[in-house]
Design an enzyme around this catalytic site. Structure first.
Site, short mmCIF file in Angstrom:
data_model
loop_
_atom_site.label_atom_id
_atom_site.label_comp_id
_atom_site.label_asym_id
_atom_site.label_seq_id
_atom_site.Cartn_x
_atom_site.Cartn_y
_atom_site.Cartn_z
N HIS A 1 31.28 127.03 32.93
CA HIS A 1 31.96 128.32 32.96
C HIS A 1 33.47 128.16 33.11
O HIS A 1 34.26 128.69 32.33
CB HIS A 1 31.40 129.16 34.11
CG HIS A 1 32.02 130.52 34.24
ND1 HIS A 1 31.33 131.68 33.93
CD2 HIS A 1 33.24 130.92 34.66
CE1 HIS A 1 32.11 132.72 34.15
NE2 HIS A 1 33.28 132.28 34.60
N GLU A 2 33.87 127.43 34.13
CA GLU A 2 35.30 127.29 34.39
C GLU A 2 36.02 126.55 33.26
O GLU A 2 37.17 126.85 32.94
CB GLU A 2 35.54 126.58 35.72
CG GLU A 2 35.07 127.36 36.94
CD GLU A 2 35.63 128.77 37.01
OE1 GLU A 2 36.77 129.00 36.54
OE2 GLU A 2 34.93 129.65 37.52
#
Length: 706
Positions: A495-496
């Protein structure tokens, strides 16, 4: 929604000065003569900060000087006797404040990820000053009139598309900020903004102290039955006898899943739930004052509430559209959560329990249900998810397959903490792309959650390539032990880096339009979309390698992970909806509302939207420690995680029907969305790529709600 990430917002966002490095942009002679390293451009590759030279006491001087320089430039633009042109007004605005932005990027990184008393004192002093400076720009009538003049004749200026978008953005930013208010109302607005900046900083400082103070010390090992020996080693307290359990900045705490003793689970849950309520770190008065002031600000600017004002430049546009999304999800989510609660209650009885399911029981017994239904034990899969292998052979490998990106470890780039890793990224043809920093382990000097931000923003104007960092809060293993992740933590890593890719692929002339400079309810789309590759067969088999044997994760475990993908989704969605609803309720109060009791307000907000019907499912964030909305940039915007979840499932559905993970598909997404920054209306950008509007059905299917 299990993510706790964000794109980090600086204390103040100057849309006029997003460039964080200043090649080809001269600073003052005073800057060049100073011994303060923050006042001169870095000589490191990509203009990366030189943390071997930067000290705590450098920031106050550098920030103040940066503010002074920006004020001086703004005054020159506003008071110019020459007729307004794009170059002497809009471009000059875009170039203003480069020193301040460069310093502020480093300062914000440290105050979020590795703060201390000195930095917190500077932060407290600077919060109202940042607000005052923003007001000095956007409430400057002479400056606004120059921008307005250009905006009114924009069709005759013969600007390229990006320059025209820059002009339009500035005009809209001035109007949204209050440029059309009377002088008296502007003064009132300035007092609101200054106070809000101070309160937000106080909230963040208090919450960090509360998280650290709330850590629980256990001296009786039997109280921690269920926790593995390796986890116990990492929790061993060096100062006192026993084991210290830190608090994550969420309601539920990871260890509740493993802990066998109900009294221990209850103690930990309540420590998290009450950390900022009724203690020396109480935030109730802070958040009520913030909400009331924001409501007054919204009314002063001509809106019914703060949310109406805040949502102007988003995809949702209005609170009604957000509530429409909520209303379409709440019945299915709570019904699913109740089914899950019933299953868990049966498991409690099956295990000999004679009590009603409570929030601190959920994760522990839900894990038993998962094991029984799907024969999947988290401890079975963690040995296949070693942090660095997941990052390099999973996250980076997916980026290579989709976008041709390769990497090289850089050990010569100084960092602000010994745990931080640095990589240089390259295009498929070998061209340099930028620098990536990964700061993955929790520590007392780091705020909770996970996020991405820039040390240096991409900009063709200054020939800058991006320098980007990701921050997470994974438990740090003891020396010699591997850093093994849960599958949720694996998804967070993907995600990041999705945020990071959005920043790395930026291809803009102007820094204020670059990369992740988009609306809250779009910025989470690239990051959530990138999670999909964590379970993609080709990617998973490349990184899910046993940390001892190096063997691939067996297909049997992969099948179990996939089959359990919709497990506990009623809980996950309901806790997210509860937090998102609280955010909107706090920010749709009227300007004359006086909130006497923050807890009563929260209880009523959940009740009237029927998000309290499953009592064992608390909000992901309680109001008193809801950092996204009271200490960061997500006020009236936490719904964006759900909004963009709809986009990311819809987008992945497109990939599945167009050949899946291919370079061609990745390049198309990069060219049409990830590289476009804020140069097009976001709904137009998505529709052009998708070939139509997004639909909610793929999200409901992925959640097991359809």
């Amino acid at each position: 929604m299990k993510k706790v990430c964000s794109v980090l917002l600086l204390t103040v966002l100057f849309s006029a000065c997003k460039d964080s490095n200043t090649q080809n942009n001269p600073t003052s002679q005073n800057s060049m003569n100073s011994n303060n390293p923050l006042l001169a451009e870095s000589t490191l590759p990509y203009g990366a900060p030189d943390f071997t030279k930067i000290k705590n006491d450098h920031f106050n001087e550098a920030l103040l000087q940066g503010m002074d320089e920006k004020r001086e430039i703004i005054e020159k633009i506003a008071s110019s006797k020459k007729a307004a042109t794009f170059e002497n007004t809009i471009l000059a605005l875009e170039k203003s404040g480069s020193l301040l932005e460069r310093v502020q990027n480093v300062f914000s990184a440290l105050t979020g990820a590795h703060t201390n008393d000195t930095l917190q004192a500077v932060q407290e002093e600077m919060a109202p000053k940042f607000s005052e400076l923003r007001d000095a720009v956007y409430l400057n009538d002479k400056l606004f009139q120059r921008v307005k003049t250009l905006y009114n004749k924009k069709e005759s200026l013969d600007l390229d598309a990006e320059s025209l978008k820059l002009l339009e953005n500035y005009f809209e930013d001035f109007e949204i900020a209050g440029a059309n208010l009377s002088e008296a109302d502007k003064e009132t607005l300035k007092t609101y903004n200054s106070r809000l900046a101070t309160l937000s900083n106080t909230f963040n400082k208090t919450l960090l102290e509360a998280n650290n103070a709330g850590a629980l010390l256990f001296t009786d090992k039997s109280e921690l039955d269920g926790i593995s020996e390796s986890e116990l080693k990492s929790l061993k307290n060096e100062e006192d006898e026993g084991w210290k359990l830190p608090l994550q900045n969420t309601t539920q705490q990871p260890l509740l899943q493993s802990l066998e003793k109900r009294a221990t689970r209850e103690r930990i849950f309540k420590a998290a739930w009450y950390r900022t309520d009724g203690s020396t770190h109480d935030t109730k008065a802070i958040i009520t004052e913030i909400a009331e002031l924001r409501a007054k600000k919204g009314a002063l600017l001509g809106f019914a509430n703060y949310a109406e004002w805040s949502l102007q430049n988003t995809m949702a546009k209005k609170p009604e559209n957000v509530n429409k999304l909520f209303n379409g999800l709440i019945p299915a989510a709570t019904a699913k959560a109740q089914q899950e609660a019933d299953e868990i209650q049966l498991m409690i009885q099956k295990k000999g329990g004679d009590f009603i399911l409570a929030p601190w029981d959920w994760n522990h017994y839900a894990e038993m249900v998962r094991k029984e239904k799907y024969d999947l034990d988290e401890n079975q899969i963690k040995p296949y998810f070693e942090l660095k292998i997941v990052l390099e052979k999973g996250v980076f490998y997916a980026a290579e397959k989709l976008y041709g990106i390769t990497y090289k470890v850089r050990t010569d780039i100084p960092t602000y903490h010994e745990d931080v890793l640095v990589y240089e990224l390259f295009e498929e043809n070998g061209d340099q792309l930028g620098l990536f920093y990964g700061d993955f382990f929790s520590r007392p000097s780091k705020r909770g959650g996970a996020w991405m931000s820039n040390f240096v923003n991409q900009s063709k104007l200054y020939n800058n390539k991006p320098v980007i960092y990701n921050v997470c809060n994974y438990p740090k293993p003891t020396e010699g032990d591997p850093a093994l992740l849960t599958y949720d933590e694996v998804e967070t890593l993907f995600h990041e880096f999705g945020h990071a890719l959005h920043g790395f692929f930026a291809d803009q002339q102007y820094p204020s339009l670059s990369g992740t400079s988009v609306a809250r309810d779009f910025v989470e789309f690239p990051s959530q979309f990138n999670e999909n590759w964590a379970l993609y067969p080709e990617i998973l088999k490349n990184y899910a390698l046993h940390y001892k044997t190096g063997k691939q994760i067996p297909q049997e475990l992969i099948d179990k992970i996939k089959k359990s993908g919709t497990f506990n989704q009623g809980y996950s969605l309901t806790e997210n909806l509860a937090a998102s609803n609280l955010d909107m309720q706090w920010h749709t109060i009227e300007s004359d509302t006086k909130i006497e009791d923050a807890n009563a307000f929260e209880k009523e907000a959940l009740h009237k939207t029927k998000l309290d019907v499953v009592s064992a499912v608390p909000p992901r964030y309680r109001s008193t420690y809801f950092a996204h909305i009271f200490g960061s940039g997500y006020a009236a915007g936490y719904y964006s995680y759900l909004w963009t979840e709809m986009l990311h499932h819809d987008a992945y559905n497109w990939f599945e029907t167009h050949g899946g993970l291919t370079r061609e598909n990745g390049q198309r997404l990069r060219d049409m969305i990830l590289s476009r920054g804020n140069t097009l209306p976001l709904e137009v950008m998505y529709k052009d790529w998708r070939g139509g509007d997004p639909t909610i059905e793929p999200m409901l299917k992925a959640r097991g709600l359809q």
